[in-house]
Design an enzyme around this catalytic site. Structure first.
Site, PDB file in Angstrom:
ATOM      1  N   GLY A   1     -10.120   4.968  -0.294  1.00  0.00           N
ATOM      2  CA  GLY A   1     -10.951   3.939  -0.902  1.00  0.00           C
ATOM      3  C   GLY A   1     -11.106   2.757   0.030  1.00  0.00           C
ATOM      4  O   GLY A   1     -10.805   2.840   1.225  1.00  0.00           O
ATOM      5  N   ASP A   2     -11.535   1.650  -0.524  1.00  0.00           N
ATOM      6  CA  ASP A   2     -11.814   0.428   0.222  1.00  0.00           C
ATOM      7  C   ASP A   2     -10.873  -0.660  -0.267  1.00  0.00           C
ATOM      8  O   ASP A   2     -10.954  -1.077  -1.430  1.00  0.00           O
ATOM      9  CB  ASP A   2     -13.270   0.025  -0.007  1.00  0.00           C
ATOM     10  CG  ASP A   2     -13.672  -1.251   0.718  1.00  0.00           C
ATOM     11  OD1 ASP A   2     -12.805  -1.860   1.381  1.00  0.00           O
ATOM     12  OD2 ASP A   2     -14.852  -1.640   0.615  1.00  0.00           O
ATOM     13  N   PHE A   3      -9.969  -1.133   0.608  1.00  0.00           N
ATOM     14  CA  PHE A   3      -8.985  -2.112   0.135  1.00  0.00           C
ATOM     15  C   PHE A   3      -9.572  -3.493  -0.138  1.00  0.00           C
ATOM     16  O   PHE A   3      -8.864  -4.387  -0.582  1.00  0.00           O
ATOM     17  CB  PHE A   3      -7.760  -2.196   1.049  1.00  0.00           C
ATOM     18  CG  PHE A   3      -8.005  -2.441   2.515  1.00  0.00           C
ATOM     19  CD1 PHE A   3      -8.961  -3.330   2.978  1.00  0.00           C
ATOM     20  CD2 PHE A   3      -7.220  -1.767   3.457  1.00  0.00           C
ATOM     21  CE1 PHE A   3      -9.156  -3.562   4.325  1.00  0.00           C
ATOM     22  CE2 PHE A   3      -7.408  -1.987   4.822  1.00  0.00           C
ATOM     23  CZ  PHE A   3      -8.380  -2.892   5.253  1.00  0.00           C
TER      24      PHE A   3
ATOM     25  N   ASP B   1      -6.058   4.556   2.473  1.00  0.00           N
ATOM     26  CA  ASP B   1      -6.936   4.140   3.568  1.00  0.00           C
ATOM     27  C   ASP B   1      -8.329   4.686   3.290  1.00  0.00           C
ATOM     28  O   ASP B   1      -8.547   5.379   2.291  1.00  0.00           O
ATOM     29  CB  ASP B   1      -6.397   4.651   4.914  1.00  0.00           C
ATOM     30  CG  ASP B   1      -6.760   3.737   6.090  1.00  0.00           C
ATOM     31  OD1 ASP B   1      -7.890   3.215   6.099  1.00  0.00           O
ATOM     32  OD2 ASP B   1      -5.928   3.547   6.992  1.00  0.00           O
TER      33      ASP B   1
ATOM     34  N   HIS C   1      -4.055  -8.908  10.591  1.00  0.00           N
ATOM     35  CA  HIS C   1      -4.508  -9.470  11.869  1.00  0.00           C
ATOM     36  C   HIS C   1      -5.863  -8.921  12.306  1.00  0.00           C
ATOM     37  O   HIS C   1      -6.482  -9.463  13.222  1.00  0.00           O
ATOM     38  CB  HIS C   1      -3.444  -9.291  12.953  1.00  0.00           C
ATOM     39  CG  HIS C   1      -3.364  -7.908  13.539  1.00  0.00           C
ATOM     40  ND1 HIS C   1      -2.795  -7.660  14.769  1.00  0.00           N
ATOM     41  CD2 HIS C   1      -3.753  -6.697  13.070  1.00  0.00           C
ATOM     42  CE1 HIS C   1      -2.842  -6.377  15.030  1.00  0.00           C
ATOM     43  NE2 HIS C   1      -3.417  -5.766  14.019  1.00  0.00           N
TER      44      HIS C   1
END
Length: 376
Positions: free
Chosen positions: A261-263, A235, A281
């Site tokens: 990190g950045d998904f 995350d 969602h």
């Protein structure tokens, strides 16, 4: 202006029963017809005043009223004294609280919490206190521009606050903490159920990667239930702030690690099962596709993807529960996301390099469904 006969009593007074005129005589309409018409009026009034129910929840949790009531029967006057509130108004609040099914009046002016009311306490395992607090905070403010979302298809939150929700959250640690707590509360019971082998066989995977895993509650439940499995919580630095502590507290810290990190740009490679629970969602189809492509790029050929989401039916009918559709608009207004049907998710997965292999809605996970996919 002084009330007239037409205005006295306010807009909620029931309309007079319809009448039929026959042969110069006035007769009351059929009782069944009257009941149906009154039922329709009652439903509309309940919907119009739905915000009052939300305000009751908001005030009760701000006052910590459920914590004060605890497990005991309490007198309204006693509660008012502890809260420094007006005793008569407090009694009226408690009676409305009871009418909503959150308490019961056991005797004149005496109340105790119902099972639903207990979930508003902060000191119970399945608490929803933080969920109420975050839902009644900044999320609520965006609804003043609900029409913007319907006219444009874009989140009203961005217009109200000048930035997107997650950027807003990242700059406010206290709010971020409340949001994380609310997600933990909403996930805790479901995570324990999902981790059970009869719901999904996690034991067949060596390494489970929980994408957007927040404080690690889901992975902790999985590793606790399956001693042979290792895992990764992935995350943002803010989102995963408490994950290591959660894994350690569950006694699985040696088998679980945390990566940040950045998904949208990268996720950990080499996993056997990648989990996206209540992530897609939050995002539009285009941004969800970006996430899925990032995950697909990191996955070995043998790995699987498990998407955990609420699935909407293709068409709504009289048996449909409104919560899914309310959540759908909630996502639109605040994040630009959406709830999806099975068909929607299959299409999204197909467009991003996946083949859907299985879709299940286990009774123990209602309202969530499990969508498993393989890379192609």
């Amino acid at each position: 202006m002084a009330p007239t006969e037409a205005t006295r009593g306010g807009p909620a007074d029931p309309a007079p029963a319809p009448e039929a005129h026959r042969g110069g005589h006035t007769e009351h309409a059929d009782p069944a017809e009257h009941a149906a018409q009154f039922g329709a009026q009652e439903r509309i009034l309940t919907l119009v005043w739905g915000y009052i129910s939300s305000e009751i929840l908001d005030l009760a949790t701000r006052l910590d009223l459920p914590d004060l009531m605890g497990t005991e029967e309490r007198a309204a006057a006693e509660l008012a004294a502890s809260l420094d509130t007006d005793p008569v108004a407090t009694l009226r609040l408690l009676r409305a609280f009871a009418a909503l099914g959150l308490a019961e009046e056991t005797g004149a002016g005496r109340f105790r919490l119902t099972p639903a009311g207990h979930r508003l306490r902060t000191d119970v395992p399945d608490s929803l206190h933080a969920f109420v607090r975050q839902g009644m905070g900044v999320f609520r403010q965006a609804w003043s521009h609900f029409d913007h979302s319907i006219r444009t298809g874009e989140p009203a939150f961005d217009q109200v606050f000048g930035t997107d929700f997650f950027s807003y959250l990242s700059e406010r640690p206290e709010l971020s903490g409340t949001f994380t707590s609310s997600m933990r509360e909403a996930t805790r019971t479901m995570s324990t159920a999902l981790a059970k082998e009869e719901e999904y066989d996690f034991s067949s995977y060596g390494t489970v990667v929980d994408i957007g895993g927040a404080d690690g509650s889901l992975l902790a439940a999985v590793l606790s239930a399956h001693p042979g499995v290792e895992g990764v919580v992935f995350d943002s630095p803010e989102g995963a702030r408490d994950a290591a502590a959660t894994l350690d507290a569950a006694g699985v810290g040696e088998r679980g690690r945390v990566e940040t990190g950045d998904f949208f740009t990268r996720v950990p490679g080499g996993g056997d099962l990648y989990v996206l629970k209540s992530i897609l969602h939050d995002w539009s189809d285009a941004r969800s596709a970006d996430i899925l492509r990032t995950v697909r790029a990191a996955m070995p050929a043998h790995a699987r993807l498990l998407v955990v989401e609420v699935l909407l039916p293709d068409t709504v009918d009289s048996s449909a529960h409104p919560l899914g559709y309310l959540s759908d608009l909630y996502m639109l207004v605040n994040m630009g996301g959406r709830e999806r049907s099975e068909r929607d998710l299959r299409s999204l997965l197909s467009d991003t390099g996946f083949r859907t292999t299985r879709v299940r809605t286990p009774p123990g996970l209602t309202p969530f469904s499990l969508i498993e996919a393989a890379p192609v």
